[in-house]
Scaffold this motif. Structure first.
Motif, short mmCIF file in Angstrom:
data_model
loop_
_atom_site.label_atom_id
_atom_site.label_comp_id
_atom_site.label_asym_id
_atom_site.label_seq_id
_atom_site.Cartn_x
_atom_site.Cartn_y
_atom_site.Cartn_z
N GLU A 62 43.20 41.77 32.68
CA GLU A 62 43.69 42.97 33.34
C GLU A 62 44.94 43.56 32.69
O GLU A 62 45.86 44.01 33.37
CB GLU A 62 44.01 42.68 34.82
CG GLU A 62 42.79 42.38 35.67
CD GLU A 62 41.95 43.61 35.98
OE1 GLU A 62 42.30 44.70 35.52
OE2 GLU A 62 40.94 43.46 36.66
N VAL A 63 44.99 43.56 31.35
CA VAL A 63 46.18 44.10 30.70
C VAL A 63 45.84 45.28 29.80
O VAL A 63 46.69 45.74 29.04
CB VAL A 63 46.93 43.03 29.88
CG1 VAL A 63 47.44 41.93 30.76
CG2 VAL A 63 46.04 42.48 28.76
N LEU A 64 44.62 45.80 29.89
CA LEU A 64 44.25 46.94 29.05
C LEU A 64 44.66 48.27 29.68
O LEU A 64 44.26 49.32 29.21
CB LEU A 64 42.75 46.93 28.77
CG LEU A 64 42.25 45.80 27.87
CD1 LEU A 64 40.76 45.91 27.66
CD2 LEU A 64 42.98 45.81 26.54
N ALA A 65 45.44 48.22 30.75
CA ALA A 65 45.88 49.45 31.41
C ALA A 65 47.40 49.60 31.34
O ALA A 65 48.02 50.22 32.18
CB ALA A 65 45.43 49.45 32.86
N SER A 79 38.29 41.85 34.27
CA SER A 79 38.59 43.23 34.65
C SER A 79 37.88 43.58 35.94
O SER A 79 36.78 43.09 36.22
CB SER A 79 38.16 44.19 33.54
OG SER A 79 38.39 45.54 33.92
N HIS A 80 38.53 44.46 36.74
CA HIS A 80 37.89 45.01 37.93
C HIS A 80 37.25 46.36 37.63
O HIS A 80 36.65 46.96 38.52
CB HIS A 80 38.91 45.17 39.06
CG HIS A 80 39.34 43.87 39.67
ND1 HIS A 80 38.53 43.15 40.51
CD2 HIS A 80 40.48 43.16 39.55
CE1 HIS A 80 39.17 42.04 40.89
NE2 HIS A 80 40.36 42.04 40.32
N SER A 81 37.38 46.83 36.39
CA SER A 81 36.83 48.13 36.01
C SER A 81 35.42 47.97 35.49
O SER A 81 35.20 47.45 34.40
CB SER A 81 37.71 48.78 34.94
OG SER A 81 37.09 49.93 34.42
N GLU A 87 31.49 49.47 28.94
CA GLU A 87 31.79 50.04 27.62
C GLU A 87 32.00 48.97 26.57
O GLU A 87 31.58 49.13 25.42
CB GLU A 87 33.04 50.92 27.72
CG GLU A 87 33.44 51.58 26.41
CD GLU A 87 34.66 52.48 26.55
OE1 GLU A 87 35.13 52.98 25.52
OE2 GLU A 87 35.14 52.64 27.69
N LEU A 88 32.64 47.84 26.94
CA LEU A 88 33.07 46.87 25.95
C LEU A 88 32.16 45.64 25.83
O LEU A 88 32.04 45.07 24.75
CB LEU A 88 34.49 46.39 26.26
CG LEU A 88 35.61 47.43 26.16
CD1 LEU A 88 36.92 46.82 26.63
CD2 LEU A 88 35.74 47.94 24.74
#
Length: 395
Positions: free
Chosen positions: A175-178, A206-208, A214-215
């Motif tokens: 959770e650090v890509l934001a 991730s919660h996204s 996408e990844l």
């Protein structure tokens, strides 16, 4: 030849002792057998076995408290398993808690060398990468300023820049890509995509759902510490949505004064036969009905709806006023308002239906996330909007 394993988790469980007696005085009083009553064993990860091969990008999904971050820390060697074994191969970089190892009284330059050494880089390696780290972080002239004077955005940008320059074989991301502003987030995503192209292994918590779609080419879904799905990313997202459905739907918002009319329920319907709808294809029509409970006669009233993403982003919203539709008076009883969207043009993902009603006295009643539906995955484009796109000409 098949790709080699870089991570092997075999029968791993992780248990923590949760204490109810938090002060020294309470612990002294509860010494011995009585103390066991004030301790509880919490199993964060429960008998998990997975294998990850080189060059894959794996998403760890699950509700809050499902054990995702604990499993990532077990893989990274930050915590040890209570039972089972974790084996890894190659150099590993963990982006779990950005800035861990930074000292507030040291300058950005000094912290780069300190943090890089903690992450396993030699001084010579750090010196070679230093200019690239500073350029990526965008810190510029503030690199020799004490980090305690940095903004939170500057702090995490520098920490992220150091972590991704450790030249890892396996990258762990929690959770650090934001971090940072929108431009820096895009830069982070581009770096992850570059790592993929270089054949590195990436494991992301991730919660996204959009980020995972996408990844990632594989998703592992956990619930209460156990793996409930391991397979294709789009299927894993669907499994997660099903697990979350019961937790998220049907939140009513009302004023203290009881309104004359309320939203009782929302149902998404198949426009062909009127049966309950769970999923559709981009471009399909969508119908849904809003059930109203009328307590007393209403002459003037208003109603509308919105469609949101799980993150709360409104992708479509309207009401009868915007649609220039006059509404008839309501008598006490049950009434239905049916909406139709002739072509949805929604991108793949999960969406929630919300509705509200406003009576003639200005009293509002809303039902948030009253129903949900999924739009099936398409390969042509990403995002919350779907469009039929083609390349017309290449000159």
């Amino acid at each position: 030849m098949s790709a080699p394993e870089v991570v092997r988790v075999d029968g791993v469980s992780k248990r923590f002792i949760v204490r109810k007696d938090n002060t020294l005085k309470e612990r002294v009083i509860h010494l011995g057998a009585m103390g066991r009553k004030h301790r509880k064993v919490y199993t964060a990860v429960d008998d998990v076995s997975i294998s990850i091969t080189a060059g894959t990008t794996v998403g760890l999904l699950g509700p809050n408290g499902s054990g995702k971050s604990t499993l990532l820390k077990l893989i990274g060697g930050i915590v040890s398993p209570s039972t089972g074994t974790v084996q890894t191969r190659g150099r590993m970089a963990a982006l779990l808690e950005l800035g861990a190892g930074f000292h507030p009284d040291l300058s950005g330059r000094e912290n780069v060398f300190l943090n890089a050494s903690i992450l396993g880089m030699t001084r010579a390696e750090t010196e070679r990468q230093f200019d690239s780290i500073v350029e990526f972080s965008g810190i510029g002239d503030f690199i020799d300023t004490q980090v305690k004077f940095y903004s939170s955005g500057m702090f995490v940008r520098l920490a992220f820049a150091v972590a991704i320059h450790t030249d890892p074989d396996v990258l762990l991301v929690d959770e650090v890509l934001a971090v940072g502003d929108e431009a820096f987030q895009r830069k982070c995503m581009d770096k992850v995509v570059q790592f993929q192209a270089e054949g590195r292994t990436i494991i992301i918590v991730s919660h996204s759902a959009g980020q995972i779609a996408e990844l990632c080419d594989r998703a592992i879904v956990l619930d209460e510490g156990r793996v409930i799905f391991d397979g294709a990313a789009d299927e894993g997202i669907s499994v997660l949505r099903e697990a979350l459905e019961g937790r998220r739907t049907g939140t009513a918002v009302r004023e203290e004064v009881e309104p004359s009319v309320e939203v009782a329920s929302i149902r998404a319907l198949d426009p062909h036969d009127g049966t309950p709808l769970k999923s559709l294809t981009p471009g399909d029509p969508l119908e849904f009905e809003v059930a109203l409970t009328v307590r007393s006669p209403v002459t003037v009233w208003e109603t509308g709806f919105s469609i949101d993403t799980p993150q709360g982003q409104v992708v479509l919203s309207t009401n009868n006023v915007r649609l220039a539709r006059e509404l008839p008076p309501l008598s006490p009883g049950e009434r239905l308002v049916r909406y139709r969207i002739s072509d949805t043009h929604l991108g793949s993902g999960q969406y929630y239906l919300n509705a509200y009603v406003l009576d003639g006295d200005g009293h509002n009643h809303a039902l948030g996330q009253g129903a949900f539906f999924a739009v099936s995955k398409v390969d042509e484009n990403l995002g919350t909007v779907w469009a039929d796109v083609s390349i017309v000409e290449v000159e």
